[in-house]
Design a protein around this motif. Structure first.
Motif, PDB file in Angstrom:
ATOM      1  N   LEU A  87       0.827  -1.205   0.000  1.00 55.49           N
ATOM      2  CA  LEU A  87       0.000   0.000   0.000  1.00 55.49           C
ATOM      3  C   LEU A  87       0.866   1.261   0.000  1.00 55.49           C
ATOM      4  O   LEU A  87       0.603   2.203  -0.747  1.00 55.49           O
ATOM      5  N   ALA A  88       1.914   1.274   0.824  1.00 52.56           N
ATOM      6  CA  ALA A  88       2.793   2.450   0.915  1.00 52.56           C
ATOM      7  C   ALA A  88       3.466   2.743  -0.419  1.00 52.56           C
ATOM      8  O   ALA A  88       3.531   3.906  -0.842  1.00 52.56           O
ATOM      9  N   GLU A  89       3.954   1.711  -1.105  1.00 53.89           N
ATOM     10  CA  GLU A  89       4.634   1.949  -2.383  1.00 53.89           C
ATOM     11  C   GLU A  89       3.677   2.513  -3.427  1.00 53.89           C
ATOM     12  O   GLU A  89       4.106   3.147  -4.393  1.00 53.89           O
ATOM     13  N   ALA A  90       2.383   2.301  -3.230  1.00 56.24           N
ATOM     14  CA  ALA A  90       1.382   2.779  -4.185  1.00 56.24           C
ATOM     15  C   ALA A  90       0.680   4.050  -3.707  1.00 56.24           C
ATOM     16  O   ALA A  90      -0.294   4.487  -4.318  1.00 56.24           O
ATOM     17  N   GLY A  91       1.155   4.635  -2.611  1.00 56.94           N
ATOM     18  CA  GLY A  91       0.594   5.893  -2.139  1.00 56.94           C
ATOM     19  C   GLY A  91      -0.693   5.740  -1.347  1.00 56.94           C
ATOM     20  O   GLY A  91      -1.595   6.576  -1.437  1.00 56.94           O
ATOM     21  N   SER A  92      -0.773   4.701  -0.531  1.00 57.22           N
ATOM     22  CA  SER A  92      -1.963   4.479   0.287  1.00 57.22           C
ATOM     23  C   SER A  92      -1.539   3.894   1.626  1.00 57.22           C
ATOM     24  O   SER A  92      -0.348   3.788   1.923  1.00 57.22           O
ATOM     25  N   ASP A  93      -2.519   3.529   2.441  1.00 56.54           N
ATOM     26  CA  ASP A  93      -2.251   2.856   3.712  1.00 56.54           C
ATOM     27  C   ASP A  93      -3.509   2.137   4.168  1.00 56.54           C
ATOM     28  O   ASP A  93      -4.564   2.265   3.540  1.00 56.54           O
ATOM     29  N   LYS A  94      -3.414   1.409   5.257  1.00 59.01           N
ATOM     30  CA  LYS A  94      -4.525   0.566   5.703  1.00 59.01           C
ATOM     31  C   LYS A  94      -5.772   1.360   6.066  1.00 59.01           C
ATOM     32  O   LYS A  94      -6.877   0.825   5.998  1.00 59.01           O
ATOM     33  N   SER A  95      -5.634   2.633   6.408  1.00 63.95           N
ATOM     34  CA  SER A  95      -6.817   3.445   6.728  1.00 63.95           C
ATOM     35  C   SER A  95      -7.642   3.758   5.480  1.00 63.95           C
ATOM     36  O   SER A  95      -8.770   4.229   5.586  1.00 63.95           O
ATOM     37  N   ARG A  96      -7.094   3.483   4.295  1.00 63.19           N
ATOM     38  CA  ARG A  96      -7.779   3.777   3.034  1.00 63.19           C
ATOM     39  C   ARG A  96      -8.264   2.502   2.328  1.00 63.19           C
ATOM     40  O   ARG A  96      -8.702   2.553   1.195  1.00 63.19           O
ATOM     41  N   LEU A  97      -8.183   1.369   3.030  1.00 69.72           N
ATOM     42  CA  LEU A  97      -8.699   0.121   2.458  1.00 69.72           C
ATOM     43  C   LEU A  97     -10.201   0.217   2.245  1.00 69.72           C
ATOM     44  O   LEU A  97     -10.930   0.701   3.112  1.00 69.72           O
ATOM     45  N   LEU A  98     -10.647  -0.262   1.100  1.00 68.43           N
ATOM     46  CA  LEU A  98     -12.069  -0.264   0.769  1.00 68.43           C
ATOM     47  C   LEU A  98     -12.656  -1.672   0.863  1.00 68.43           C
ATOM     48  O   LEU A  98     -13.759  -1.866   1.368  1.00 68.43           O
ATOM     49  N   GLN A  99     -11.923  -2.632   0.343  1.00 68.57           N
ATOM     50  CA  GLN A  99     -12.409  -4.004   0.280  1.00 68.57           C
ATOM     51  C   GLN A  99     -11.233  -4.955   0.450  1.00 68.57           C
ATOM     52  O   GLN A  99     -10.169  -4.722  -0.114  1.00 68.57           O
ATOM     53  N   VAL A 100     -11.443  -6.009   1.238  1.00 70.27           N
ATOM     54  CA  VAL A 100     -10.405  -7.009   1.476  1.00 70.27           C
ATOM     55  C   VAL A 100     -11.047  -8.393   1.425  1.00 70.27           C
ATOM     56  O   VAL A 100     -12.101  -8.614   2.031  1.00 70.27           O
ATOM     57  N   THR A 101     -10.404  -9.302   0.711  1.00 70.32           N
ATOM     58  CA  THR A 101     -10.778 -10.711   0.745  1.00 70.32           C
ATOM     59  C   THR A 101      -9.594 -11.483   1.303  1.00 70.32           C
ATOM     60  O   THR A 101      -8.472 -11.345   0.800  1.00 70.32           O
ATOM     61  N   ILE A 102      -9.853 -12.245   2.341  1.00 69.79           N
ATOM     62  CA  ILE A 102      -8.813 -13.052   2.977  1.00 69.79           C
ATOM     63  C   ILE A 102      -9.090 -14.519   2.655  1.00 69.79           C
ATOM     64  O   ILE A 102     -10.188 -15.018   2.914  1.00 69.79           O
ATOM     65  N   TYR A 103      -8.092 -15.170   2.085  1.00 66.40           N
ATOM     66  CA  TYR A 103      -8.173 -16.594   1.769  1.00 66.40           C
ATOM     67  C   TYR A 103      -7.354 -17.347   2.807  1.00 66.40           C
ATOM     68  O   TYR A 103      -6.180 -17.042   3.004  1.00 66.40           O
ATOM     69  N   LEU A 104      -7.997 -18.303   3.457  1.00 71.05           N
ATOM     70  CA  LEU A 104      -7.324 -19.126   4.459  1.00 71.05           C
ATOM     71  C   LEU A 104      -7.244 -20.565   3.979  1.00 71.05           C
ATOM     72  O   LEU A 104      -8.214 -21.097   3.435  1.00 71.05           O
ATOM     73  N   GLN A 105      -6.101 -21.184   4.188  1.00 71.50           N
ATOM     74  CA  GLN A 105      -5.925 -22.592   3.833  1.00 71.50           C
ATOM     75  C   GLN A 105      -6.915 -23.465   4.606  1.00 71.50           C
ATOM     76  O   GLN A 105      -7.390 -24.472   4.096  1.00 71.50           O
ATOM     77  N   ASP A 106      -7.260 -23.023   5.820  1.00 68.09           N
ATOM     78  CA  ASP A 106      -8.160 -23.794   6.681  1.00 68.09           C
ATOM     79  C   ASP A 106      -9.006 -22.807   7.481  1.00 68.09           C
ATOM     80  O   ASP A 106      -8.479 -22.018   8.266  1.00 68.09           O
ATOM     81  N   MET A 107     -10.317 -22.850   7.301  1.00 67.86           N
ATOM     82  CA  MET A 107     -11.202 -21.894   7.966  1.00 67.86           C
ATOM     83  C   MET A 107     -11.221 -22.045   9.482  1.00 67.86           C
ATOM     84  O   MET A 107     -11.647 -21.123  10.186  1.00 67.86           O
ATOM     85  N   THR A 108     -10.748 -23.172  10.012  1.00 63.97           N
ATOM     86  CA  THR A 108     -10.686 -23.286  11.476  1.00 63.97           C
ATOM     87  C   THR A 108      -9.642 -22.326  12.054  1.00 63.97           C
ATOM     88  O   THR A 108      -9.625 -22.084  13.259  1.00 63.97           O
ATOM     89  N   MET A 109      -8.790 -21.749  11.193  1.00 61.92           N
ATOM     90  CA  MET A 109      -7.768 -20.795  11.622  1.00 61.92           C
ATOM     91  C   MET A 109      -8.305 -19.364  11.726  1.00 61.92           C
ATOM     92  O   MET A 109      -7.594 -18.467  12.166  1.00 61.92           O
ATOM     93  N   LYS A 110      -9.547 -19.140  11.329  1.00 66.02           N
ATOM     94  CA  LYS A 110     -10.100 -17.778  11.278  1.00 66.02           C
ATOM     95  C   LYS A 110     -10.036 -17.047  12.624  1.00 66.02           C
ATOM     96  O   LYS A 110      -9.640 -15.873  12.653  1.00 66.02           O
ATOM     97  N   PRO A 111     -10.395 -17.668  13.750  1.00 65.62           N
ATOM     98  CA  PRO A 111     -10.293 -16.929  15.018  1.00 65.62           C
ATOM     99  C   PRO A 111      -8.863 -16.453  15.323  1.00 65.62           C
ATOM    100  O   PRO A 111      -8.670 -15.338  15.807  1.00 65.62           O
TER     101      PRO A 111
END
Length: 120
Positions: free
Chosen positions: A53-77
């Protein structure tokens, strides 16, 4: 005149880690070190995302949408235990989805994050 597209190629042929266009940043993050455990990989992947994000002129406060892919959904917590303090106050919360996926490397990579953010 159309806005330019800027790309930051990945170390693997055929893909970019970050692309910007029209005031938006499209980024992917993972743990480049493939640390042991989902908490460590999440911490490293979020640091990697911060850098993209920093190299592209942004940061986490400007995130609009995020998709997180987990190898195992039991790891979500455990992943959420790292994500929640990292993302900070509700004013910074993006729209977020989390899903289980075979990331395709035999289980070494436990998390991959795909994000869209506004440029500053």
């Amino acid at each position: 005149m159309p806005s330019p597209i800027q790309r930051w190629p990945a170390p693997v042929a055929g893909r970019s880690l970050t692309v910007t266009h029209g005031g938006l940043v499209y980024a992917v993050a993972y743990d480049p070190d493939a640390a042991q455990g989902i908490a460590a990989q999440t911490t490293n992947a979020l640091a990697f995302l911060d850098a993209r994000l920093a190299e592209a002129g942004s940061d986490k406060s400007r995130l609009l949408q995020v998709t997180i892919y987990l190898q195992d959904m039991t790891m979500k917590p455990q992943m959420d235990a790292v994500w929640t303090p990292w993302i900070g106050p509700a004013a910074h919360w993006p729209q977020r989805a989390c899903m289980g996926a075979d990331i395709g490397d035999g289980g070494t990579t436990l998390i991959e994050i795909v994000a869209i953010a506004a440029q500053a």
